[in-house]
Design a protein around this motif. Sequence first.
Motif, PDB file in Angstrom:
ATOM      1  N   UNK A 105       0.785  -1.230   0.000  1.00 24.69           N
ATOM      2  CA  UNK A 105       0.000   0.000   0.000  1.00 24.69           C
ATOM      3  C   UNK A 105       0.812   1.272   0.000  1.00 24.69           C
ATOM      4  N   UNK A 106       2.107   1.248  -0.308  1.00 25.46           N
ATOM      5  CA  UNK A 106       2.904   2.474  -0.338  1.00 25.46           C
ATOM      6  C   UNK A 106       2.362   3.423  -1.394  1.00 25.46           C
ATOM      7  N   UNK A 107       2.182   4.697  -1.052  1.00 21.19           N
ATOM      8  CA  UNK A 107       1.691   5.711  -1.970  1.00 21.19           C
ATOM      9  C   UNK A 107       2.894   6.401  -2.588  1.00 21.19           C
ATOM     10  N   UNK A 108       3.094   6.282  -3.858  1.00 22.23           N
ATOM     11  CA  UNK A 108       4.245   6.869  -4.531  1.00 22.23           C
ATOM     12  C   UNK A 108       3.766   8.053  -5.339  1.00 22.23           C
ATOM     13  N   UNK A 109       4.124   9.257  -4.943  1.00 19.40           N
ATOM     14  CA  UNK A 109       3.602  10.460  -5.580  1.00 19.40           C
ATOM     15  C   UNK A 109       4.547  10.974  -6.643  1.00 19.40           C
ATOM     16  N   UNK A 110       4.004  11.605  -7.678  1.00 15.67           N
ATOM     17  CA  UNK A 110       4.818  12.104  -8.776  1.00 15.67           C
ATOM     18  C   UNK A 110       4.257  13.375  -9.364  1.00 15.67           C
ATOM     19  N   UNK A 111       5.034  14.059 -10.088  1.00 18.85           N
ATOM     20  CA  UNK A 111       4.827  15.037 -11.134  1.00 18.85           C
ATOM     21  C   UNK A 111       4.160  16.357 -10.827  1.00 18.85           C
ATOM     22  N   UNK A 112       2.886  16.590 -11.084  1.00 18.33           N
ATOM     23  CA  UNK A 112       2.383  17.879 -11.518  1.00 18.33           C
ATOM     24  C   UNK A 112       2.444  19.005 -10.500  1.00 18.33           C
ATOM     25  N   UNK A 113       2.669  18.718  -9.204  1.00 25.62           N
ATOM     26  CA  UNK A 113       2.773  19.833  -8.281  1.00 25.62           C
ATOM     27  C   UNK A 113       4.057  20.630  -8.503  1.00 25.62           C
ATOM     28  N   UNK A 114       5.048  20.019  -9.155  1.00 29.83           N
ATOM     29  CA  UNK A 114       6.331  20.693  -9.370  1.00 29.83           C
ATOM     30  C   UNK A 114       6.735  20.584 -10.833  1.00 29.83           C
ATOM     31  N   UNK A 115       5.918  21.132 -11.753  1.00 32.21           N
ATOM     32  CA  UNK A 115       6.227  20.941 -13.169  1.00 32.21           C
ATOM     33  C   UNK A 115       7.537  21.572 -13.577  1.00 32.21           C
ATOM     34  N   UNK A 116       7.904  22.702 -12.993  1.00 29.61           N
ATOM     35  CA  UNK A 116       9.149  23.353 -13.393  1.00 29.61           C
ATOM     36  C   UNK A 116      10.351  22.523 -12.981  1.00 29.61           C
ATOM     37  N   UNK A 117      10.303  21.981 -11.782  1.00 31.75           N
ATOM     38  CA  UNK A 117      11.419  21.157 -11.317  1.00 31.75           C
ATOM     39  C   UNK A 117      11.541  19.894 -12.130  1.00 31.75           C
ATOM     40  N   UNK A 118      10.384  19.313 -12.485  1.00 36.19           N
ATOM     41  CA  UNK A 118      10.398  18.077 -13.259  1.00 36.19           C
ATOM     42  C   UNK A 118      11.011  18.278 -14.622  1.00 36.19           C
ATOM     43  N   UNK A 119      10.799  19.444 -15.195  1.00 34.80           N
ATOM     44  CA  UNK A 119      11.292  19.695 -16.539  1.00 34.80           C
ATOM     45  C   UNK A 119      12.660  20.344 -16.545  1.00 34.80           C
ATOM     46  N   UNK A 120      13.170  20.678 -15.354  1.00 38.26           N
ATOM     47  CA  UNK A 120      14.341  21.535 -15.343  1.00 38.26           C
ATOM     48  C   UNK A 120      15.632  20.876 -15.748  1.00 38.26           C
ATOM     49  N   UNK A 121      15.897  19.630 -15.323  1.00 42.39           N
ATOM     50  CA  UNK A 121      17.219  19.058 -15.548  1.00 42.39           C
ATOM     51  C   UNK A 121      17.310  18.257 -16.823  1.00 42.39           C
ATOM     52  N   UNK A 122      16.212  17.589 -17.227  1.00 42.84           N
ATOM     53  CA  UNK A 122      16.260  16.741 -18.407  1.00 42.84           C
ATOM     54  C   UNK A 122      17.074  15.488 -18.169  1.00 42.84           C
ATOM     55  N   UNK A 123      17.462  15.189 -16.884  1.00 45.71           N
ATOM     56  CA  UNK A 123      18.251  14.010 -16.574  1.00 45.71           C
ATOM     57  C   UNK A 123      17.478  13.084 -15.649  1.00 45.71           C
ATOM     58  N   UNK A 124      17.835  11.790 -15.710  1.00 44.42           N
ATOM     59  CA  UNK A 124      17.234  10.818 -14.802  1.00 44.42           C
ATOM     60  C   UNK A 124      18.237  10.499 -13.701  1.00 44.42           C
ATOM     61  N   UNK A 125      17.802  10.649 -12.455  1.00 48.00           N
ATOM     62  CA  UNK A 125      18.673  10.295 -11.330  1.00 48.00           C
ATOM     63  C   UNK A 125      18.454   8.834 -10.983  1.00 48.00           C
ATOM     64  N   UNK A 126      19.485   7.991 -11.065  1.00 44.62           N
ATOM     65  CA  UNK A 126      19.309   6.572 -10.767  1.00 44.62           C
ATOM     66  C   UNK A 126      19.192   6.319  -9.268  1.00 44.62           C
ATOM     67  N   UNK A 127      18.275   5.453  -8.919  1.00 40.77           N
ATOM     68  CA  UNK A 127      18.131   4.941  -7.561  1.00 40.77           C
ATOM     69  C   UNK A 127      18.273   3.428  -7.649  1.00 40.77           C
ATOM     70  N   UNK A 128      19.326   2.874  -7.023  1.00 43.41           N
ATOM     71  CA  UNK A 128      19.648   1.457  -7.176  1.00 43.41           C
ATOM     72  C   UNK A 128      19.141   0.689  -5.963  1.00 43.41           C
ATOM     73  N   UNK A 129      18.280  -0.246  -6.198  1.00 47.03           N
ATOM     74  CA  UNK A 129      17.773  -1.110  -5.126  1.00 47.03           C
ATOM     75  C   UNK A 129      18.807  -2.200  -4.884  1.00 47.03           C
TER      76      UNK A 129
END
Length: 749
Positions: free
Chosen positions: A27-51
């Motif tokens: 039941x983990x709630x994973x939130x994304x995107x539209x509250x921070x559209x400028x930040x989401x579009x700002x870098x154009x890079x994907x930050x890796x998170x390694x499990x």
Amino acid sequence: MSVSTRPRRKSRTPLLTAMLVLGAFAGVQVATRDQHPAASAGTGRLRPLIVSNPQLGRSTDAGQMSLMDALVEARQDPHDNVIRFDPTVFGSSEVSILLAEPLVINDESGGHDRIDGSLPGGSVTLDGSDCPDAGIMVSGRAQFTLMNLGIRGGRMRGALVTASARLNLENVVVRECSGPGLAVFGEARIHIEGGSIAETRSHGIEVRDRATASLEGVKLSNNGQSDLAGFNEASISATGCQMSSAADWNVVLSHDAQASLARCTLSRARFANADASGKARLRMIDSTVDDGLRTGIFATGQAVVDLTSTRLRRHGSRCIELQDEAAATIDASAMEFGGEYGVVLFGKASVHATQIRVAENGSHGICLRQQASGWFDRCTFTGNRNSGIACPDAHEGGPVRASRCTFSGNGMRPICRGPLHISPLVPTPIRIDGPQVTCMTEPNASVELYVDRAGEASRYLKTVTADGMGRFTVDCRDVPAGQVITAAATSAESTSEFNVVAATESGPILSALLGNTGPLSDEGGETQPESLIRRWQADTRLVFNIVNPPNSAVERYVRFLVDRINDWTGVSLQSELSIGQMRRSPGKAVVLPIRYVAADSPNLVGRGGATFMKWDAGGSFMSPMEVVLAVGQDPRQTCPRVLAHEIGHTLGLCHARVGLLSRMQGITPPPKDSSYVNDFSPMMTYYDVLALQILHDRRNAGRLTLGRLVEKGAIPENIAGVSATGTVSRSLFGPATRPAPPVTPASRP
């Protein structure tokens, strides 16, 4: 149309080599995107998170990250993140993660995050088999991507996308879900590139409301109801996809849903490879629809089908079936090898076709029933077992128009109308004066002329226009040697059957028609010049008495036919018509009764019609003469064309085994090496009219033989040969006994 998505469970063998239970991650709630559209579009890079920690709760080791750690961190980061799995921890082959609760993704915060399940030798599968609905649920305004992984299970569906969420799948394998593999509702969107969707219990993808789905290069197969299903105002697009072996449909649309498919292949669905109902719209470009167990495309209601450069082939029954008010526009496409029909229409369905190929179907190429309508421009009909186009008479059904279409190698006449067969009025020769042939059809009709050897309209020649009386003229000098001109007339958006209206003279055909001798007669063999010509004496007055006409079509047909006899025989023979029992003496006229009897009557000697006649030593007919004809199983459908054949006999014509070149084609088929179509024309042809003019020409008085007519120059000297041979005759039936194939609309499962 209602299509159930009720979940169905089945046992399955575990796919993967390891099983990790995410109980702590439930039941983990994973939130994304539209509250921070400028930040989401700002870098154009994907930050890796390694499990790197296989434990599913929060990690206690600061140097390691669990899947839950990665998801929480991605939720708190407004940038875009990609979650990957450390192969030194998870192995290099297939790993399945069993979700005790769904993975829920909403729009509270975060960027456009991704899970990449790729491993060096395999991938991660998210297994939602224990989830009460879907294993993955994306809602709100979230945007999320799953890459290189598997989705399996879910007691209601594999993944659910709702509201205004966006879900992207890249090289994802969806399989063995208890309902749809993917469900997209509300105004959500899903985009899928690569991967596959297979073995779901209902639809591979179910799209409802105003949701949209786009697919590129996806393989969908063996799903329990359909591969793609669109309802309400859903919109689906697919490019380069393969869909096969669905239990009912590869694509099913209803309500106002629409789907656009380009370079796709649909095959082996049980009921229809594509099905549209309600006001749904289906568009296909550069696609292939084949090997359906029953139907290629099935449309009902007010559905619209638009096909461009698409090929339908090898369907068990019909390549396309349209019912109700469904409409199809077909351009540069092909309908081939249907078990029954290339296209069949019922109700008020309609089709507009341009430059299509309809070939090698098991019955008619295109069959229009009831009030269905069709417009065909520059289409090709080849090798169909029956006719190229079959439809009701103009006054019985909807408009059916064919322009510059070509027909070749079909088992029957190019266009078949019924029950009258001459509505619109088929072009009919009424007088031959040297090379000039005057013909009759509908007033001001557009008349298309074709040339070929068999009268099947295989090559378009030109178009002429009939005058206000329906008259037009053709010139036999325009006919290439050994060929004929065939004509069809179009009036009020309806095209008639075809008829042979001009030809080069052929001795063998006239020998058969006039003398019942030669290679094209029923008996075949050498032409016998001493064969006696049979006819009525000059100035005979004939009254054709139709004692019991079975339907109005027979009455209309015989009225037109008897009126033409006076044109064909000139002043030598006077013909009249009487319908019903005659109540007064005809005087010196010869009454020729025509009776309809049961099809099993011994008077028919096993034929559709028979004429009983006798003649004297000079070849003059003697009374009494009688015609008996079979009533159809449904008297309203009794074919009137057999009547024209028998009246031809009463006027002195014999059988000629030349198929469409004569109305006098009998049961004995044309020679196998002749290429003639084993069917008969709807009305007297050029050869029939020429023979009648010769028979009743006053200059040919006295006892006549075939040889005597040659001496008089009435027929050419080459009465023995047969024209150049062609392909083998295709038909398996004699025209007089050929049954009309039953045509019934299909019903959905």
